[in-house]
Each structure stands twice: as C-alpha cells, then as structure tokens.
Scaffold this active site. Structure first.
Site, PDB file in Angstrom:
ATOM      1  N   CYS A  85      19.800  38.699  59.341  1.00  0.00           N
ATOM      2  CA  CYS A  85      20.528  37.431  59.424  1.00  0.00           C
ATOM      3  C   CYS A  85      20.516  36.748  58.067  1.00  0.00           C
ATOM      4  CB  CYS A  85      19.885  36.520  60.476  1.00  0.00           C
ATOM      5  SG  CYS A  85      18.166  36.096  60.100  1.00  0.00           S
ATOM      6  N   CYS A  88      17.187  36.339  56.343  1.00  0.00           N
ATOM      7  CA  CYS A  88      16.706  37.534  55.640  1.00  0.00           C
ATOM      8  C   CYS A  88      17.326  37.613  54.245  1.00  0.00           C
ATOM      9  CB  CYS A  88      17.058  38.793  56.421  1.00  0.00           C
ATOM     10  SG  CYS A  88      16.387  38.863  58.080  1.00  0.00           S
ATOM     11  N   ASP A 524      53.449  35.074  31.936  1.00  0.00           N
ATOM     12  CA  ASP A 524      54.012  35.623  30.708  1.00  0.00           C
ATOM     13  C   ASP A 524      55.443  36.061  31.009  1.00  0.00           C
ATOM     14  OD1 ASP A 524      54.118  36.750  28.092  1.00  0.00           O
ATOM     15  OD2 ASP A 524      53.780  38.714  28.986  1.00  0.00           O
ATOM     16  N   GLY A 736      49.834  38.205  33.771  1.00  0.00           N
ATOM     17  CA  GLY A 736      50.264  38.855  32.536  1.00  0.00           C
ATOM     18  C   GLY A 736      50.092  40.352  32.609  1.00  0.00           C
ATOM     19  N   ASP A 737      50.421  41.024  31.486  1.00  0.00           N
ATOM     20  CA  ASP A 737      50.335  42.484  31.528  1.00  0.00           C
ATOM     21  C   ASP A 737      49.855  43.106  30.234  1.00  0.00           C
ATOM     22  OD1 ASP A 737      53.302  43.973  30.347  1.00  0.00           O
ATOM     23  OD2 ASP A 737      52.779  41.864  30.115  1.00  0.00           O
ATOM     24  N   ILE A 739      47.988  42.932  25.984  1.00  0.00           N
ATOM     25  CA  ILE A 739      46.825  42.492  25.219  1.00  0.00           C
ATOM     26  C   ILE A 739      46.968  41.035  24.798  1.00  0.00           C
ATOM     27  CG2 ILE A 739      47.770  43.295  23.018  1.00  0.00           C
ATOM     28  CD1 ILE A 739      44.896  44.051  22.228  1.00  0.00           C
ATOM     29  N   ALA A 742      45.395  38.754  27.373  1.00  0.00           N
ATOM     30  CA  ALA A 742      43.987  38.911  27.747  1.00  0.00           C
ATOM     31  C   ALA A 742      43.174  37.622  27.623  1.00  0.00           C
ATOM     32  CB  ALA A 742      43.345  40.038  26.924  1.00  0.00           C
ATOM     33  N   PRO A 743      43.286  36.859  26.507  1.00  0.00           N
ATOM     34  CA  PRO A 743      42.508  35.607  26.424  1.00  0.00           C
ATOM     35  C   PRO A 743      42.850  34.625  27.539  1.00  0.00           C
ATOM     36  CG  PRO A 743      43.349  36.228  24.262  1.00  0.00           C
ATOM     37  CD  PRO A 743      44.032  37.113  25.255  1.00  0.00           C
TER      38      PRO A 743
END
Length: 865
Positions: A85, A88, A524, A736-737, A739, A742-743
């Site tokens: 449960c 635990c 994007d 997005g897709d 590089i 990425a940020p």
C-alpha cells in the site's frame, strides 16, 4: 520463397531494444540509432546493406562516454517486492532518503521498483553505497535486489518474462487461497442456513451436520484454520512489517482478524465472563473478503500493465546477420549475393554497419536503413497509425527500447506526493483511531447512549466491552490506505502505456501532469507546421552562374543536419554538381553556416547574418532585386499552400552573391490542429527564425493570431519568449523538431518533439514527449490523454480520501446512537477490498479513451481513401 521477397537493411550507430513485426517479404538493412518503443510488422519484402555514416569527433565520443559513465554511476535501480500500500511506498522512500548520500528517490509500487539518484562525489564508493541501500530496504521487511545495469535486449526480455511468469504463478496461488478461504466461509455460514430458510417460510430440522456447524468449538477450529491457512501469509507479513516499524495494510487486517478471534476464544474458554462473544465467523469472513479483493485487485493491476506486456512480446532477441565477401555488391532486386552467409546471432551482438536480413512475419530487431527489397511494415505500435507503411531502398525502419516506457511508468507525478504524505502516517493514525474508538465507547459512549447496548453488536446481554472491541476492530479493518497508494500509479501506468500504443512516447507521470495544465503552446515553423521535407524551388544570383551558387552553398552545408541544408545538398546532387571540399566549418544555430571553400570564406544563412560576415557589402538595391527574382521563380513553381524560406549566400571579398528559395508544404493537419488547440482553450504562439513575411503567411494560413507571431528569432530569443510567458504565470508547451528548438524544448514546461523519419536528434533528446507518428495532430492527442489521465488520478484520490473519511467514522459507530447501525468486521473487510478494486478498475477505464481514438483514426483512414 524467392530471395527477392526478402528485406535487407544496415544498422546505424546505437543499440535499440524493441522492434517491428512483419507480415510479408523481408527487409535487408543497416543498423542505426533510435530510442523508440514500437514494433512494426513486415508485410512485403525489403533488403539491407551499406553503412550509415555519422560525423562525430573523437572528443565528442569521449565526452559522451564520460557522461554516460557518470550517469550510470549516479543512479541505482532496485527491484522491491512486498509493498502492499501507500504506507509501504512511503516507508521504502523514507529509508532510502534518510541516507545523506542520496539526492532523490522515486518508488513505484506497481512496477515494484525504486530509483535512487545519488549525490555527486560518491564515485568509487558507488557499488558499496548501492549494496548498503539494498540491505537497508531488505532489513525493513521488503525483498530488495539491485537491478543489474547495462543488460542487453535478451536479458531484459528474459527478466520481464520471468516477472510475468512469477506474477502468473502468484495469481494461481492467490486463486487457490481464495477457494480455500471461501470454502471455510461457506462452512462457517452454513450454520445460519436454517435461520435464512426459516425467514422465508421453509422449516427444516437442523440435523447432525448443522448441529456440528453450530458448535462453537467447530467454529473456532474453522476460524483458526482460516488464520493459519489461507490468511497465514497475510497475517505474518502484517506482523513482521509492524515489528520492523513499517506497518502496512496487512498489519491492520491482521490485527483486526486476530482481535476478533482472540475475543471469541476468550469468551468461549471463559464462560464465567458471560461475554457470549462467539463470533468466530467474523475473522473467517473478513479474510475471505480481503483475499478475494486482493486477488481481484492483483488481476486488475496486471491488466493495467498488459500494454507493456504487449510491447515487450514483440521484442526479437535474435537477428540474422548477413556476412558478404569484401567487394560484393547488393542490387535492389536481390537480397543476398550467391556467396554471402547468413548467421543467426543474439540481437545484443549486432553492431553499427552490420547488415541484417528480416523474413516475412518476423520483427525488425533494431533500427536501420533499407538497402534492398520491398515490403510494407505494420507500424501501429510505433505511430498509432493502423495502415501499413511501404518500405523500400533508402527508407528507415525502426525498433526502439523498452527502457523509456519502463522509466516513464516509474516516474511519479507531483500529485503523487499528496497521496504519499497521507498514506505514510495513515496506518499509525488508524491504529490510534481504533484505540480511541475502544476507549470512547467503553468509558463514555455506552453511558451517554445506553440504547446502543441493545444492538446485536453488543451481544445478547448488551456487553459494553464486547461492543467497544468490535467497533475498534471495525476501524482497523475498514480503513484502506491501498486505495491512496494505487490512485496515481495505476492511472499513470495505463496512461503511459496507452500513449505508447498511440505513438506518443511520454517520459513520465510528471510530464502528463504538466501537460494537462498547459494554456499556451509555442510552435516552430520549419518541420513543425510544415512537413519538414523542404526542397529548393529557385536559385538566383547577382553576377554568378546559378549552379556555382548552389555548388558552394552545398559545400558549406554538407555536414549540417538542418532540413534546409539537406534540401540544398539534395538539389546539388540531383544536378550532379561537383561539391567542393571545405575547411573550418562553423555553424551558428538559427543564423547560418560558415566555411572556407577554395580558399575563401563562404556564409550561407539569414540575410542579416550573412551581410554582417563580410566587410564588402552588397548594395541594398541589388539585394532587393535578388530577393524579388528568387521569390518570383519560386512562386511560379509552388502552390500557395507552402512555406517559403530564402537562404542567402555570401563570399569573402564580394558580400552577398546569391539567394536560394526553399519551399516546404504545410502539414495537412496544421490548420485543423491549431483550431482544435484553440477550441480547447490553448493559445498558440508561432516562433520562427525565418523572415517576417514568410512566417506571417504561414500564420494566416493555419490560423495563428498576428499578435502571437514571432519571426527572425534566434534560439535564445525563442527561449526568452517562453520564459516571458512562464514569468506571467502561464504553463507553456513547445513543439519543435530540430537542433534549433532544443533549448526551447528543454525550457518549456513540456517539450514536444516530432520524430522525423524515425531519427533521433537534439530535439528528441531535450523533449518530454516524442510524437512517433510525426503528425502534428498528435499534439492534441497527447493533451487529451494527459487530461484524461489526470482526471482519473483526481477521481481516484477523491474516492480514496472520501471513502476513508466516510467509512472510518461509520465503523467507529457514529451512526449507532441515532440509526442503530453498526458494521461487522466481515462487512468492513468487504468494503475495504471493494475500495481498492474501484480505484484500479477506474484507472482501467482510461483504456476506453484509447478505443475511442482508434475509432476516430479508423474513420479518418476510411475518408482518406
């Protein structure tokens, strides 16, 4: 079968672990990298050979290896069994978190795992720390074992299948216990059969059998048999957990059962007490209900993880490795050359560049690129798309890894902390309430409300001690921390598994919770709102040949991974242009690429960026004429339903010398997706590095309001827009897709990456969700699934809390003075069991959401034909 019906492919650089099933001719392909959990089916033929090439410097490889090694030496994964449960779970978590070397801990009761992240600096002591933590958990009453990291495909599949077999064996054992327990219940209740028949007008004599069953000593024997037989493991586990300071659900049931038996035994063996407390049938019925509920609950929990079993059942642990003599070649019409050798080897032994043969009906064991053959592949378990996908030379086929789905199901949603904070002290609180119930009714309640002693629960003589003890036992038995513990993980388990089947790779329950609450989505343009398959539509020059502009641009872009770069290279190759070699290549994300070509620096990218790279400046009028020329050429070739981007080419000593128009069609579902998002109350924001005119045109077409259109942005500026929205109190998702995204994907509350051609990139690494089907409409599907999952979580938690808030006071006798209603231990046990079953069953109903999606997809496919 002829060899032309085979599929051959080559592998690309990294290991995978899930695959595709095929139902026709085979593929021949080279291995490549992927992280996807899926399993396509091969229905026609295809073939595989040739090697995938990646440009990775030795320094980057060393950094990747070091990072991977550091990550492996900072996390410990334990398999923990015996958790019953939420209490635990909290106990295991507190034991692990108490160690100062531990940074964070996540414990999942359903998958029986504990993930431990260690603080920096553990270093060489890693193995010792891991072993010590394992022993601490085991010493607290749970069976803990450290999971071996780095297991290959075969080992992982074998381990999972062993786990499934173990659970199946436990289910059989559970069914046997239930059958035994309910046989005792039938015998115990058999003595009441004559009374029931009398009540409906059927009068029969007791007879010798009923007389025996009426005997208190026989009833006591049946109760003892129930405690030491089917209920033994439950009782011993509860007592052991209590002794080690981590009481669980079994502890409450054990105390209630033993207390009921002890009261009856004392009454039977000491008649001078005049308790008349012969209710031996209560512990028998209590254990019967508990064991039945536990068995049904376990079956439902296994059902909840059946999607994971389905994914894993598609894994191929063997591959056909093709070894061909050096210098041999493979044509599109033949899969194997006459002197090639085909060897079956473990999938773990396959390496980058190896060639693999896949026969009809087999699964694709690893990711790769088709070298020869033709086939159709069932990718429904990857993309959620029911129609088979045609594969031939140069197409990608994908497998994937089980690690991500398993990890997703193990990551808790923040809302789970609420349940953990309640379930942790829950057992001790219930034990305290039980003691308080006894004290109140024995010392105060029966004096204030003397009529309660007329209730059957007080016995024929109205014994206050008997009534107080029964109500105290009821409180112990009716409470249900299991429902609290199961409320979140069961829904997350079903939700993430369902997402995988729909082509939505979701990293964890925390992602689902964040996604369900977003109110802004930033998108994007290139590769997101557009198809991501741009093509050169026009080339213009100020004073040079157009072919020369294309040549030097392709030379600069030849190692870049951006879709625009690939379009330029593809155009140059299609014209059989000789692409020069380059030196000193430098890429600035969101702006362009710079390299030395034939001794001169060449820049390819945005107008302002290219213009600033050189001292020699092209006149404004020349640039305007260049732009108008390339736009005019592009418009004549492409329809209005496309996105156009202009890339400028500049050279040292000359400035801007040419322009290349690259057009990309809008996704067919772009406009409908934006509309659906807005209908769901989510505002859409367009973020693009492209020029204002191109971005505005796309925004008008798909329906994004002008105030939410942002153009000419660098990756940092995209992140700034997201940060600004978050600072204003909004929950933001980013889609997005590439590089460049990425940020922003990493910064957003939820990052969503489209998976282009099954390839992994920086975007997919930074994202929280990957759309394996590469359809923009899956963004809405993911949001719908997240909201449906969190609705189930809240329903489960509401039920779990409400049940205990209502049931515990009722068990404590709150209705006894005015309504003459009191529970019995057996009734309390039945209610407790049903509470847990309700939570698990409610989570399973989430699968209806997936059924509805399948129907919608089926209708869409029908209309598209």
């Amino acid at each position: 079968m002829s060899t032309t019906s085979l599929l051959r492919f080559s592998l690309s650089p990294h290991n995978s672990s899930l695959h595709r099933r095929h139902e026709c001719p085979p593929l021949y392909y080279n291995r490549r990298r992927s992280i996807l959990p899926h399993s396509p089916k091969l229905r026609a033929s295809t073939r595989i050979s040739s090697k995938a090439v990646e440009f990775t410097s030795p320094t980057e490889l060393l950094l990747e290896e070091k990072t991977a090694r550091e990550e492996a030496n900072s996390t410990v994964l334990l398999d923990v069994s015996g958790m019953m449960c939420g209490a635990c779970v909290t106990r295991v978590k507190s034991i692990l978190s108490a160690d100062q070397r531990v940074e964070s801990v996540v414990v999942n009761m359903l998958t029986e795992t504990a993930a431990i992240k260690l603080k920096e600096g553990v270093g060489e002591d890693f193995s010792g720390v891991a072993e010590e933590l394992t022993k601490r958990v085991s010493a607290s009453g749970f069976d803990a074992r450290r999971r071996v990291s780095g297991m290959g495909v075969e080992a992982k599949v074998r381990k999972w299948r062993e786990t499934v077999e173990k659970k199946d064996a436990l289910l059989v054992k559970s069914r046997n216990r239930v059958a035994f327990a309910w046989t005792l219940v039938a015998l115990c209740c058999g003595s009441h059969a004559s009374h029931i028949l009398h009540s409906v007008g059927i009068h029969i004599g007791h007879g010798s059998v009923l007389d025996i069953l009426h005997n208190s000593y026989v009833k006591g024997g049946l109760a003892l048999g129930s405690l030491l037989g089917p209920g033994r493991d439950l009782l011993f586990d509860g007592l052991r957990a209590f002794r080690k300071g981590s009481p669980n659900m079994n502890s409450l049931v054990g105390f209630g059962s033993i207390a009921a038996f002890a009261i009856s035994a004392v009454s039977l063996l000491n008649p001078e007490l005049q308790w008349n407390a012969a209710f031996f049938d209560e512990p028998v019925m209590l254990l019967g209900f508990i064991l039945l509920g536990r068995s049904l609950e376990e079956r439902a929990r296994i059902k909840a993880s059946s999607d994971m079993n389905e994914l894993l059942s598609l894994i191929s642990t063997k591959s056909r490795l093709v070894i061909a003599p050096s210098g041999s070649d493979v044509s599109a019409d033949s899969v194997l050359c006459s002197d090639a050798m085909c060897i079956e080897v473990p999938t773990d032994d396959i390496r980058v560049g190896d060639a693999i043969l896949v026969l009809p009906g087999e699964t694709i064991p690893v990711d790769g690129k088709v070298l020869a053959g033709r086939s159709v592949v069932d990718e429904s378990m990857l993309t959620g798309e029911s129609l088979p996908v045609f594969k031939e030379k140069d197409h990608f086929v994908s497998a994937g890894t089980i690690n991500w789905v398993e990890d997703a199901q193990g990551r808790e949603a923040p809302i789970q902390r609420l349940a953990d904070s309640i379930a942790g002290p829950f057992v001790y609180s219930v034990m305290t309430l039980s003691a308080a119930t006894f004290a109140f009714w024995y010392y105060i309640g029966t004096h204030i409300f003397p009529d309660v002693l007329l209730n059957d629960i007080a016995g024929p003589d109205g014994n206050s001690l008997l009534l107080s003890m029964k109500l105290a036992v009821d409180v112990l038995v009716v409470s249900c921390p299991c429902a609290l513990g199961l409320a979140t993980p069961t829904a997350i388990l079903v939700g993430t598994s369902l997402g995988a089947k729909q082509g939505l790779l979701i990293r964890g329950g925390d992602v689902l919770e964040r996604l369900a609450g977003i109110d802004y989505i930033t998108l994007d343009k290139t590769g997101t709102l557009t198809e991501g398959r741009p093509a050169v539509s026009a080339v213009a020059s100020i004073s040079h040949e157009e072919s020369e502009i294309l040549q030097i641009a392709a030379a600069v872009e030849k190692t870049a991974s951006h879709p625009l770069a690939r379009a330029i290279i593809a155009k140059a190759e299609s014209l059989n242009l000789n692409i020069p070699t380059t030196r000193g290549q430098l890429a600035e994300p969101g702006s362009g690429t710079l390299a030395e070509v034939d001794g001169l620096l060449v820049a390819v990218g945005k107008l302002s960026w290219v213009h600033e790279r050189f001292q020699q400046k092209t006149s404004v009028s020349d640039v305007q004429r260049l732009e108008q020329s390339v736009i005019h050429q592009s418009s004549a070739e492409y329809s209005s339903n496309h996105s156009r981007t202009i890339v400028y080419v500049g050279r040292e000593g000359e400035g801007i010398i040419g322009a290349i128009a690259i057009s990309d069609n809008l996704r067919c579902d772009a406009e409908s997706t934006i509309t659906r998002l807005q209908q769901n109350g989510i505002r859409t924001v367009l973020l693009s590095g492209d020029r204002e005119e191109a971005v505005a045109a796309v925004a008008r077409t798909v329906g994004v309001e002008s105030e939410f259109v942002n153009s000419s942005l660098t990756p940092q500026q995209k992140s700034d827009v997201i940060s600004s929205l978050q600072t204003s109190g909004h929950r933001v998702a980013m889609v997005g897709d590439g590089i460049n995204d990425a940020p922003s994907l990493a910064l957003a509350d939820v990052g969503i990456a489209l998976q282009i051609e099954g390839q992994e990139n920086a975007a997919s690494n930074a994202a929280s969700i990957i759309l394996l089907g590469n359809r923009l409409s899956q963004v809405v599907d993911a949001i719908d699934l997240a909201r449906a999952t969190m609705t189930k979580v809240r329903q489960n938690l509401t039920w779990a809390v409400a049940y205990n808030v209502v049931a515990i006071p009722m068990a404590a006798g709150v209705l006894l003075p005015h309504f003459d209603f009191a529970m019995t231990p057996s009734l309390s046990g039945g209610m407790m069991a049903l509470s847990s079953i309700f939570v698990v069953t409610n989570s399973l109903l989430l699968q209806l959401h997936g059924t509805q999606k399948k129907k919608e997809n089926s209708k869409t496919n029908t209309y598209s034909r």
